[in-house]
Design a protein around this motif. Structure first.
Motif, PDB file in Angstrom:
ATOM      1  N   GLY A 115       1.457   1.378  -3.703  1.00  0.00           N
ATOM      2  CA  GLY A 115       2.293   0.991  -4.839  1.00  0.00           C
ATOM      3  C   GLY A 115       3.773   1.237  -4.650  1.00  0.00           C
ATOM      4  O   GLY A 115       4.566   0.842  -5.509  1.00  0.00           O
ATOM      5  N   ASP A 116       4.183   1.874  -3.553  1.00  0.00           N
ATOM      6  CA  ASP A 116       5.604   2.148  -3.291  1.00  0.00           C
ATOM      7  C   ASP A 116       6.197   0.935  -2.567  1.00  0.00           C
ATOM      8  O   ASP A 116       6.260   0.886  -1.336  1.00  0.00           O
ATOM      9  CB  ASP A 116       5.728   3.413  -2.438  1.00  0.00           C
ATOM     10  CG  ASP A 116       7.170   3.892  -2.308  1.00  0.00           C
ATOM     11  OD1 ASP A 116       8.079   3.059  -2.446  1.00  0.00           O
ATOM     12  OD2 ASP A 116       7.362   5.094  -2.043  1.00  0.00           O
ATOM     13  N   GLN A 117       6.623  -0.058  -3.331  1.00  0.00           N
ATOM     14  CA  GLN A 117       7.062  -1.319  -2.749  1.00  0.00           C
ATOM     15  C   GLN A 117       8.253  -1.167  -1.797  1.00  0.00           C
ATOM     16  O   GLN A 117       8.271  -1.810  -0.737  1.00  0.00           O
ATOM     17  CB  GLN A 117       7.370  -2.323  -3.855  1.00  0.00           C
ATOM     18  CG  GLN A 117       6.146  -2.736  -4.686  1.00  0.00           C
ATOM     19  CD  GLN A 117       5.020  -3.270  -3.812  1.00  0.00           C
ATOM     20  OE1 GLN A 117       5.257  -4.019  -2.875  1.00  0.00           O
ATOM     21  NE2 GLN A 117       3.792  -2.854  -4.126  1.00  0.00           N
ATOM     22  N   PRO A 118       9.295  -0.366  -2.109  1.00  0.00           N
ATOM     23  CA  PRO A 118      10.402  -0.217  -1.154  1.00  0.00           C
ATOM     24  C   PRO A 118       9.940   0.300   0.203  1.00  0.00           C
ATOM     25  O   PRO A 118      10.372  -0.190   1.246  1.00  0.00           O
ATOM     26  CB  PRO A 118      11.348   0.771  -1.855  1.00  0.00           C
ATOM     27  CG  PRO A 118      11.065   0.579  -3.309  1.00  0.00           C
ATOM     28  CD  PRO A 118       9.592   0.338  -3.381  1.00  0.00           C
ATOM     29  N   ARG A 119       9.059   1.284   0.194  1.00  0.00           N
ATOM     30  CA  ARG A 119       8.592   1.821   1.481  1.00  0.00           C
ATOM     31  C   ARG A 119       7.604   0.869   2.157  1.00  0.00           C
ATOM     32  O   ARG A 119       7.521   0.847   3.393  1.00  0.00           O
ATOM     33  CB  ARG A 119       7.988   3.206   1.270  1.00  0.00           C
ATOM     34  CG  ARG A 119       9.045   4.266   0.949  1.00  0.00           C
ATOM     35  CD  ARG A 119       8.497   5.672   1.014  1.00  0.00           C
ATOM     36  NE  ARG A 119       9.565   6.647   0.873  1.00  0.00           N
ATOM     37  CZ  ARG A 119       9.964   7.177  -0.297  1.00  0.00           C
ATOM     38  NH1 ARG A 119       9.365   6.801  -1.436  1.00  0.00           N
ATOM     39  NH2 ARG A 119      10.943   8.069  -0.330  1.00  0.00           N
ATOM     40  N   ILE A 120       6.869   0.097   1.384  1.00  0.00           N
ATOM     41  CA  ILE A 120       6.005  -0.923   1.996  1.00  0.00           C
ATOM     42  C   ILE A 120       6.864  -1.970   2.702  1.00  0.00           C
ATOM     43  O   ILE A 120       6.532  -2.430   3.802  1.00  0.00           O
ATOM     44  CB  ILE A 120       5.092  -1.568   0.934  1.00  0.00           C
ATOM     45  CG1 ILE A 120       4.047  -0.549   0.442  1.00  0.00           C
ATOM     46  CG2 ILE A 120       4.384  -2.800   1.504  1.00  0.00           C
ATOM     47  CD1 ILE A 120       3.170  -1.049  -0.683  1.00  0.00           C
ATOM     48  N   ARG A 121       8.031  -2.324   2.110  1.00  0.00           N
ATOM     49  CA  ARG A 121       8.949  -3.251   2.774  1.00  0.00           C
ATOM     50  C   ARG A 121       9.526  -2.618   4.042  1.00  0.00           C
ATOM     51  O   ARG A 121       9.695  -3.291   5.067  1.00  0.00           O
ATOM     52  CB  ARG A 121      10.076  -3.660   1.824  1.00  0.00           C
ATOM     53  CG  ARG A 121       9.636  -4.692   0.789  1.00  0.00           C
ATOM     54  CD  ARG A 121      10.844  -5.301   0.091  1.00  0.00           C
ATOM     55  NE  ARG A 121      11.577  -4.296  -0.705  1.00  0.00           N
ATOM     56  CZ  ARG A 121      11.307  -4.036  -1.981  1.00  0.00           C
ATOM     57  NH1 ARG A 121      10.312  -4.679  -2.613  1.00  0.00           N
ATOM     58  NH2 ARG A 121      12.016  -3.131  -2.643  1.00  0.00           N
ATOM     59  N   THR A 122       9.814  -1.304   3.981  1.00  0.00           N
ATOM     60  CA  THR A 122      10.293  -0.607   5.184  1.00  0.00           C
ATOM     61  C   THR A 122       9.225  -0.654   6.283  1.00  0.00           C
ATOM     62  O   THR A 122       9.544  -0.861   7.467  1.00  0.00           O
ATOM     63  CB  THR A 122      10.648   0.852   4.860  1.00  0.00           C
ATOM     64  OG1 THR A 122      11.716   0.877   3.909  1.00  0.00           O
ATOM     65  CG2 THR A 122      11.071   1.608   6.115  1.00  0.00           C
TER      66      THR A 122
END
Length: 323
Positions: free
Chosen positions: A305-312
């Protein structure tokens, strides 16, 4: 009509003579054909009324008896032969009928052999045939019998580059907000030459990006099987001591700088009341770089659910390189 006298025994006795009186044979026999006519009564060894036409001939009645005997033997043999032929015919017909019933059975019995079940953790690796550059990764992953003992702290020579992280034959760009910390990768006890970067996401939880290599001697045979085996080892490691389940998001072929590989992304869930997250999105990429006896890998772990870190995570994978 034959003359009276002693003639070779028409009964077939060797060296014996029987007397012919002109109408019938005597019951008495002798071994001396010059003996006087017998005085005993005449027996049943009779010939035709004309007597023998040749002194060496046998009475027709006795010849007929032998012909009947031979005929009986021949008939008996034929009967036995016919019985044997009929037995063979019926046996072949019975076997054929039974075979036809099996082949034509509209409702054959179900096989008692069940299909392969991949629900059990780390099943035994099945030996694979001679492999091409990229082994047969289209088959279902077969994992490992157990997580092997590697040496994650054993390092190879790598470039002195503070902008990229190196392990095995792979490297990735260091993302902003992540710090160097190889200690986090030492929990990958099944691997070698590991290095990585991390960042804390909340107390007692962190996001990790790492690279290293695994060996065929430890049971890592193909890129797909190795990705699945690594994910199973990760889910059962100290990273997820309160593990409750794993759900695979995708499993697919990839290439890294033209080298074949396999990517497996899963959601690993834990039951920890002290965390605000359910667990991690974890991705393992195993690449065959051509180095004999080993496969290189990337591993990335960010909170579900941590979208910024999933994008990273996705950007780091996009920057993954061989060398």
């Amino acid at each position: 009509m034959a003359a009276t006298g002693w003639y070779p025994d028409p009964g077939g006795a060797t060296g014996r003579y029987r007397y012919w009186d002109g109408s019938r044979w005597s019951a008495e026999t002798t071994d001396d054909p010059t003996a006087p006519p017998p005085t005993a009564s005449y027996g049943s060894a009779t010939a035709s009324s004309t007597g023998p036409t040749d002194p060496s001939s046998r009475p027709s009645a006795l010849v007929g008896q032998r012909q009947k005997s031979r005929t009986g033997i021949v008939v008996g043999a034929l009967v036995v032969l016919v019985v044997l032929i009929l037995a063979v015919v019926f046996t072949v017909r019975a076997v054929t009928d039974r075979r036809d019933r099996v082949l034509m059975d509209p409702d054959p019995p179900q096989s008692s052999v069940s299909g392969w079940d991949d629900s059990s953790p780390l099943p035994t690796e099945t030996p694979t045939p001679t492999q091409s550059a990229e082994p047969s990764d289209s088959a279902s992953p077969q994992g490992l019998e157990s997580c092997p003992d590697g040496d994650p702290s054993r390092r190879q020579n790598h470039p002195a580059d503070d902008k990229r992280t190196y392990g095995g034959d792979l490297s990735f760009p260091k993302p902003a907000g992540y710090d160097d910390n190889a200690a986090y990768t030492h929990s990958m006890t099944w691997a070698y030459d590991t290095d990585g970067v991390y960042t804390s996401t909340e107390p007692a939880w962190a996001s990790l990006l790492a690279v290293g290599y695994i060996t065929s001697a430890d049971g890592f045979k193909t890129t797909k099987q190795s990705a699945d085996g690594m994910m199973q080892c990760i889910a059962s490691s100290g990273y997820y001591s309160q593990f409750t389940g794993r759900k695979d998001v995708f499993s697919k072929k990839v290439t890294v700088d033209g080298h074949p590989g396999w990517a497996l992304r899963s959601e690993i869930r834990v039951d920890n009341p002290d965390l605000s997250v359910e667990g991690d999105v974890a991705e393992v990429i195993v690449v065959d770089t051509g180095t004999a006896g080993q496969l290189s890998f990337f591993g990335g772990f960010v909170p579900i659910g941590d979208q910024p870190r999933i994008r990273t995570l996705d950007d780091t994978i996009a920057g993954l390189q061989v060398g």
